[in-house]
Design a protein around this motif. Structure first.
Motif, PDB file in Angstrom:
ATOM      1  N   ASP A 212       0.857  -1.187   0.000  1.00 28.70           N
ATOM      2  CA  ASP A 212       0.000   0.000   0.000  1.00 28.70           C
ATOM      3  C   ASP A 212       0.893   1.238   0.000  1.00 28.70           C
ATOM      4  O   ASP A 212       1.590   1.517   0.971  1.00 28.70           O
ATOM      5  CB  ASP A 212      -0.902  -0.012   1.234  1.00 28.70           C
ATOM      6  N   LEU A 213       0.853   1.981  -1.092  1.00 35.80           N
ATOM      7  CA  LEU A 213       1.707   3.160  -1.242  1.00 35.80           C
ATOM      8  C   LEU A 213       1.088   4.425  -0.658  1.00 35.80           C
ATOM      9  O   LEU A 213       1.796   5.393  -0.398  1.00 35.80           O
ATOM     10  CB  LEU A 213       2.014   3.397  -2.723  1.00 35.80           C
ATOM     11  N   GLY A 214      -0.220   4.430  -0.478  1.00 31.55           N
ATOM     12  CA  GLY A 214      -0.858   5.669  -0.069  1.00 31.55           C
ATOM     13  C   GLY A 214      -0.682   6.698  -1.164  1.00 31.55           C
ATOM     14  O   GLY A 214      -0.976   6.452  -2.336  1.00 31.55           O
ATOM     15  N   ASP A 215      -0.152   7.872  -0.810  1.00 31.90           N
ATOM     16  CA  ASP A 215       0.091   8.936  -1.788  1.00 31.90           C
ATOM     17  C   ASP A 215       1.519   8.916  -2.339  1.00 31.90           C
ATOM     18  O   ASP A 215       1.902   9.798  -3.101  1.00 31.90           O
ATOM     19  CB  ASP A 215      -0.163  10.304  -1.138  1.00 31.90           C
ATOM     20  N   VAL A 216       2.305   7.927  -1.955  1.00 32.09           N
ATOM     21  CA  VAL A 216       3.715   7.876  -2.350  1.00 32.09           C
ATOM     22  C   VAL A 216       3.847   7.402  -3.798  1.00 32.09           C
ATOM     23  O   VAL A 216       3.259   6.394  -4.195  1.00 32.09           O
ATOM     24  CB  VAL A 216       4.500   6.930  -1.418  1.00 32.09           C
ATOM     25  N   LYS A 217       4.605   8.138  -4.598  1.00 32.63           N
ATOM     26  CA  LYS A 217       4.872   7.769  -5.982  1.00 32.63           C
ATOM     27  C   LYS A 217       5.986   6.724  -6.047  1.00 32.63           C
ATOM     28  O   LYS A 217       6.746   6.540  -5.088  1.00 32.63           O
ATOM     29  CB  LYS A 217       5.281   8.999  -6.790  1.00 32.63           C
TER      30      LYS A 217
END
Length: 228
Positions: free
Chosen positions: A53-58
């Motif tokens: 799960d990256l969330g908002d991380v590119k």
């Protein structure tokens, strides 16, 4: 003027490119990136696709790394494959030998080939510590002409060294305002990171992001000994 912790975090590509890195370590990197609020993680192409799960991380990856001594076609294929596997950004290494031979035209051609193969943002690693000022300028101009989005100082693996304030300033003078400037390699504390930003860096490649960000809170006790 010193940059705040949160603003600095959003300029960081939280990076793990060690040759013996494992998927478990990449998962930890992503967890750290989410906790620290960094802009992205930068990992080797073999770690794609990312299933955490990256969330908002590119997600950024590398191409022709670390030597740059791959054919343009090989770099383009690698970039296309990484884009297909979900990379938002690709950091490619130029063929420094071609640049030193005065063949900036061929360097521009290989960058363009990767640009055409990349669906996301393209950063061009010029290995500035191994270049003369004129070569840095030539590499920046070739990157801009080929449609790159960023120029980047270093892989962090070259024996000549990593980022320097002088190189960042020169890159900024050449293409700043039109291309982004990424400083990477050897940035181990907040003071150095802040100096790179003041020189014109708009993105930073860090492996020890936590200790650098701690410095923004006045804590310089923890300093990363890694490079990139």
């Amino acid at each position: 003027m010193e940059i705040t912790r949160s603003a600095l975090a959003q300029m960081i590509d939280h990076t793990l490119l060690k040759t013996d890195a494992t998927h478990e370590q990449v998962s930890k990197l992503i967890e750290e990136a989410r906790e620290l609020g960094t802009y992205s993680v930068c990992v080797s192409p073999s770690m794609l696709p990312i299933t955490d799960d990256l969330g908002d991380v590119k997600v950024a990856t590398v191409c022709g790394f670390p030597s740059g001594n791959h054919t343009a076609a090989a770099k383009a294929f690698e970039a296309a494959e990484s884009s297909r596997l979900g990379a938002d950004e690709v950091d490619m290494v130029i063929n420094i030998g071609l640049l030193k031979e005065g063949r900036a035209d061929l360097v521009e051609e290989e960058i363009r080939a990767v640009r055409e193969a990349t669906t996301g943002l393209l950063k061009v690693i010029i290995e500035s510590a191994a270049l003369t000022d004129d070569e840095i300028v030539a590499a920046c101009k070739a990157s801009e002409a080929a449609g790159a989005d960023f120029v980047k100082t270093s892989t962090g693996f070259h024996p000549a060294g990593g980022a320097s304030v002088h190189a960042v300033e020169l890159m900024n003078e050449t293409v700043g305002g039109r291309l982004g400037i990424k400083a990477s390699g050897g940035i181990r504390d907040y003071a150095t990171a802040n100096a790179m930003v003041e020189a014109g860096a708009t993105r930073l490649g860090l492996s020890g992001s936590g200790s650098v960000l701690d410095g923004a809170d006045g804590d310089e006790s923890a300093v990363d000994d890694g490079d990139y």
